[in-house]
Write a protein that holds these residues in place. Sequence first.
Motif: not given
Length: 290
Positions: A223-241
Motif C-alpha cells: 500500500g506504499r505507492h509513495d516509496k522509491d518513486v522514480v517516475s511520478n504519476l503526475g508526470m506520467q499523466a501528462a505524458s499519457l495525455d
Amino acid sequence: MANISILGLGAMGQALATRFLQQGHRLTVWNRTPDKAVPLLAKGAREVKSAKDAIAASDVTVMCVLDYAASAAVIDQAASALPGRTLVNLTNGTPAQARAMAERVTGLGAAYLDGGIMATPPMIGGEHALILYSGSKAAFDAHADALKDLGAANYLGTDAGLASLHDLALLSGMYGLFAGFFHASALVDSEGIPAGAFFKLLGPWMTAMMGELPGYAEKIDSGRHDKDVVSNLGMQAASLDNILTATREQGVATDLLDPMLDLFRKRDSAGFGHEDISGIFELIRRKSGK
Ligand code: FVH
C-alpha cells in the motif's frame, strides 16, 4: 495407465484426447456431435453414445466444452452416472460458475476438480503447457500423474473458483499487453511503418518495462505507492495525455488507452500525483466489505 473419459471433442478436447492416447491411457470419448470422435477412433479411443456412458466408463472424466451453459447441459444428461466418480472440468468460466458447478457435482456424489488451461490446443503435452487446478485435493492427488501428461499441473487450493480466478487474471495481463501492442502499432501505422518492423523496437522495450512490475507488485502489497518513486504519476499523466493527443492528431482511435488516462487523472486530482502510478490500483481494487 489410467482409464479416462473425455466429454467434448472441440479443438481443445481433441488435443487432450490425442495426448492421453499418445501417453498410453485407455480413453473413452463422447461429443454432442458424434463425427468429431472419428479421428480419435483410429488412434485407439472408444466412443460411447452418451455423456452418461462416458462417465460410467472411467474413474475420472475430463470435460472440456464451450462454456458453463454447455457443461450444465452435459451434467443434466449424465447426473445419474456421477456418484463415486471424479469430474475434472477444464471448461473456461468464472469463479462463481466453478463454485456453483462444484456444489452441484459434489451434491451428486462425485469429486470435483475445476481447471484453467493456460495453453492453446497444439501446446498440450508440450513444455510450455500449464493447467491450473482447484477443488478436491484428494481427486487432484489421485489423478495428478495422468493430468501431468497434459502439461504442468498447478494445484491452487480446495476452493473450486481459484483456478478460474487465476486463469482469468493471467489472461487479463495478456490482454493488457496486447492492448499496448495494438495501440502502439496503430500509431506507427499512421505513418506507414509496418508493425513487424516497429516490433524490433517495441519488443525489447516491453521486455525492459516488464522489469518494473515486481516493484509495482511490492507497492500494491504494502500500500506504499509513495516509496522509491522514480517516475511520478503526475508526470506520467501528462505524458499519457501527450500520447493520446498525438494519437488523435494522427487520426488513430484512443479507445484502448482512454480509461487509463481517466484513472491517472482521477488519482492525480485526489492529491497523489507525487506517488507512483501503481496507486491507480487503489481505484480499481475491491473495496473492503464488498
Ligand atoms: N482453443 C483454445 O485456444 C482455448 C485454450 C484455453 C482453453 N479454452 C477453453 O476450452 C474450452 C473448449 O474450447 P475449444 O477450443 O475446444 O472450443 P470448440 O472447438 O468451439 O469446441 C466446443 C465444444 O463444446 C461442445 N459444446 C458446445 N455446446 C454444447 C452443449 N450445449 N452441449 C454439449 N456440448 C457442447 C462442442 O460440441 P459440438 O458443437 O461439437 O457438438 C465442442 O465439443 C472452452 O471453454 C475454451 O474457452 C480453449
